[in-house]
Design an enzyme around this catalytic site. Structure first.
Site, PDB file in Angstrom:
ATOM      1  N   THR A  43       0.810  -1.222   0.000  1.00  0.00           N
ATOM      2  CA  THR A  43       0.000   0.000   0.000  1.00  0.00           C
ATOM      3  C   THR A  43       0.840   1.268   0.000  1.00  0.00           C
ATOM      4  OG1 THR A  43      -0.195  -0.030   2.422  1.00  0.00           O
ATOM      5  CG2 THR A  43      -1.905  -1.179   1.152  1.00  0.00           C
ATOM      6  N   LEU A  82      -2.377   5.899   0.525  1.00  0.00           N
ATOM      7  CA  LEU A  82      -3.790   5.524   0.551  1.00  0.00           C
ATOM      8  C   LEU A  82      -3.919   4.014   0.726  1.00  0.00           C
ATOM      9  CD1 LEU A  82      -5.510   7.822  -2.093  1.00  0.00           C
ATOM     10  CD2 LEU A  82      -4.997   8.233   0.321  1.00  0.00           C
ATOM     11  N   HIS A  83      -3.604   3.568   1.942  1.00  0.00           N
ATOM     12  CA  HIS A  83      -3.644   2.133   2.236  1.00  0.00           C
ATOM     13  C   HIS A  83      -5.039   1.543   1.976  1.00  0.00           C
ATOM     14  CE1 HIS A  83       0.148   2.889   4.357  1.00  0.00           C
ATOM     15  NE2 HIS A  83      -0.462   3.857   5.019  1.00  0.00           N
ATOM     16  N   ASP A  84      -6.045   2.161   2.580  1.00  0.00           N
ATOM     17  CA  ASP A  84      -7.380   1.569   2.575  1.00  0.00           C
ATOM     18  C   ASP A  84      -8.100   1.680   1.228  1.00  0.00           C
ATOM     19  OD1 ASP A  84      -6.810   1.001   5.194  1.00  0.00           O
ATOM     20  OD2 ASP A  84      -7.963   2.678   6.003  1.00  0.00           O
TER      21      ASP A  84
END
Length: 349
Positions: A200, A267-269
């Site tokens: 991510t 922006l991991h999620d």
């Protein structure tokens, strides 16, 4: 026409969880059938407020929001980190909402959604896995009822962001993560897809990409953000959703700069949300994953047996590569027009 794919999102709504929810709401042929709230980036009560306020902003009705457990399974709650601000969304302000939470908890939401959409439900978890572990205790058949599960969590042969080796979502409730990983005894193609920090962190939002998003929404906006800007400067975007995203992202940019990553934001999620809808966005590799629960220095570490030395079958598909440009093109193509539609509606009061 094919029916919309049902999705349940389990979130600890900070900045990137909120953007992940927007991505899901903006995606065609996708039906967000529920939001499970979990404590993590902020406490679970604030997570619920954020989720309800985001739905209010987006003008979306009838999506149930459920409150999850207030504490991890068997350890104290970690103090909230500083990356998302005291309310979880940086400088952004969401409208107040008179929407109500469901009368059942988030674990029950998982079970009910899975039984309502057997073999079709896509689950995406972008916070600690407490709710999902409790759901598995209530319904051990849950892995066979889901079409797909994507988890943002872990760090696979990669440095952590809480201790030297552990990622935040796993570290908050490592016992829950261990239960979830141990429970997914399904055929290889239906193993959970894990999006760890090693994957991510390639998805880096920049001020330039944020400006592209505003343009796609047809929104006037401030000049391209810069590390030289006065801290806490607020968005002047004409579009209400772009304004919220810009105010949230400015705080996130500043936090990443303070941590030495530069004036950008991972922006991991949103990547996990995108993978939930289209797994082909990333390359994966099967492996066996377990969670270190007792290590003095390594509690919460996701330990990965790539070579099969444990003699156990793989229990996960680990994301190993991604094309950031392809992700951001898709992100802008979906969220930009969605924001434009919101901007065309009467302003919320």
């Amino acid at each position: 026409m094919n029916a919309a794919a049902p999705v349940l999102a389990d979130v600890d709504t900070g900045v990137d969880d909120a953007i992940a929810l927007v991505y899901l709401l903006a995606s065609p042929a996708t039906e967000l059938v529920g939001i499970a709230s979990t404590g993590g980036n902020v406490g679970v009560e604030q997570v619920c407020v954020n989720n309800l306020g985001l739905l209010e902003l987006c003008g979306v009705s009838e999506i149930p929001v459920s409150k999850g457990a207030t504490q991890p399974l068997s350890c104290p709650m970690c103090p909230p980190g500083k990356s998302h601000g005291p309310n979880g969304l940086g400088y952004a302000e969401l409208p107040a909402s008179d929407r109500r939470l469901t009368d059942h908890d988030a674990a029950t939401a998982w079970v009910r959604a899975a039984h309502a959409h057997p073999g079709e439900l896509i689950g995406v978890a972008t916070g600690p896995l407490t709710n999902l572990a409790l759901a598995l205790r209530a319904e051990p058949a849950l892995p066979t009822l889901l079409r797909r599960l994507v988890i943002m969590g872990g760090a696979y042969d990669y440095r952590g962001n809480t201790n030297p080796v552990a990622e935040w979502n796993i570290k908050v409730d490592p016992e829950a993560a261990a239960e979830v990983f141990a429970s997914w005894n399904v055929e290889p193609q239906r193993l959970p897809i894990l999006c760890g920090l090693d994957l991510t962190r390639h998805i880096a939002m920049t001020p330039e990409i944020l400006a592209r998003l505003a343009a796609a929404a047809g929104s006037s906006t401030t000049m391209v953000m810069s590390a030289d800007d006065e801290r806490g400067s607020r968005s002047s975007a004409s579009n209400p959703l772009i304004r919220v995203i810009e105010d949230a992202m400015r705080f996130y940019f500043e936090a990443h700069l303070d941590y030495g990553h530069g004036y950008l934001a991972h922006l991991h999620d949103p990547l996990a949300a995108a993978v939930a809808l289209d797994p082909d966005l990333i390359q994966t590799q099967p492996a066996t994953v377990d969670v270190e629960l007792t290590g003095t220095l390594t509690r919460g570490m996701t330990v990965t047996d790539w070579s099969g030395s444990w003699g156990r079958k793989p229990n996960a598909l680990i994301g190993v590569s991604v094309d950031p440009a392809a992700f951001f093109d898709r992100f802008i193509d979906r969220v930009g027009p969605f924001a434009r539609r919101i901007g065309a509606k009467p302003a919320y009061s």
